[in-house]
Design an enzyme around this catalytic site. Sequence first.
Site, short mmCIF file in Angstrom:
data_model
loop_
_atom_site.label_atom_id
_atom_site.label_comp_id
_atom_site.label_asym_id
_atom_site.label_seq_id
_atom_site.Cartn_x
_atom_site.Cartn_y
_atom_site.Cartn_z
N CYS A 108 -6.48 -6.44 -6.83
CA CYS A 108 -6.21 -5.81 -5.53
C CYS A 108 -5.64 -6.81 -4.53
O CYS A 108 -5.03 -6.40 -3.54
CB CYS A 108 -7.47 -5.14 -4.99
SG CYS A 108 -8.90 -6.23 -4.87
N HIS A 109 -5.79 -8.10 -4.80
CA HIS A 109 -5.21 -9.11 -3.90
C HIS A 109 -3.68 -9.07 -3.91
O HIS A 109 -3.04 -9.60 -3.01
CB HIS A 109 -5.71 -10.52 -4.27
CG HIS A 109 -5.36 -10.96 -5.65
ND1 HIS A 109 -6.11 -10.61 -6.75
CD2 HIS A 109 -4.34 -11.71 -6.11
CE1 HIS A 109 -5.56 -11.13 -7.84
NE2 HIS A 109 -4.47 -11.81 -7.48
N ASN A 156 -12.87 -1.80 -4.89
CA ASN A 156 -12.63 -2.32 -6.24
C ASN A 156 -13.82 -3.18 -6.67
O ASN A 156 -14.08 -4.21 -6.07
CB ASN A 156 -11.34 -3.15 -6.23
CG ASN A 156 -11.07 -3.86 -7.54
OD1 ASN A 156 -11.72 -3.63 -8.54
ND2 ASN A 156 -10.08 -4.73 -7.51
N GLU A 176 -1.10 -17.81 -7.65
CA GLU A 176 -0.16 -17.11 -8.51
C GLU A 176 1.30 -17.42 -8.15
O GLU A 176 2.22 -16.92 -8.79
CB GLU A 176 -0.40 -15.60 -8.45
CG GLU A 176 -1.75 -15.21 -9.02
CD GLU A 176 -1.95 -13.71 -9.09
OE1 GLU A 176 -0.98 -12.95 -8.90
OE2 GLU A 176 -3.09 -13.29 -9.36
N TYR A 220 0.85 -1.19 0.00
CA TYR A 220 0.00 0.00 0.00
C TYR A 220 0.88 1.24 0.00
O TYR A 220 0.59 2.22 -0.70
CB TYR A 220 -0.92 0.01 1.24
CG TYR A 220 -1.93 -1.11 1.25
CD1 TYR A 220 -3.07 -1.06 0.45
CD2 TYR A 220 -1.76 -2.20 2.08
CE1 TYR A 220 -4.00 -2.09 0.47
CE2 TYR A 220 -2.69 -3.24 2.12
CZ TYR A 220 -3.81 -3.17 1.31
OH TYR A 220 -4.73 -4.19 1.33
#
Length: 159
Positions: A117-118, A109, A146, A88
Amino acid sequence: MTWLSMHSPMGQITIAEEDGFLVSLDWGAAPPGGEETPLLARAREQLDEYFDGKRQDFDLPLRPHGTAFQKRVWEALTAIPYGRTRSYGELATELGSSPRAIGGACGRNPLPIIIPCHRVLGMGGALGGYSAMDGVEAKRYLLGLEGCELPLSLKKKTA
């Protein structure tokens, strides 16, 4: 506006289209009455490929509703590569804002997963929050999907 609900490894999700653009991805099933359009079918296919580990980027027309600032943040989120994270604070510095404001935009979002946003973490790699039904567990799942390396203290405990 039309919508389509689909099954995912995270449970039911609903994607919505308005005027040829995706405008939202919501957790849970929508009420009956949605209609499959070519765009919604393409979005479902790309989400399935993402969850199967066969897609790293989405190629879909997006038009999320939000303030000018939120849209700037969401645009910055789409630049975070698959399997990578930003903080952030880093995004706040880049956008001339505060980490709290970045977190607020992430929390609003309307297209989570597609606008990733994850991939945004708190100070020291803390997970922060997430809008999915399971909150932080969903964020942890997506980051694991991911292949993001999480600090050992953030990995799910198995017993």
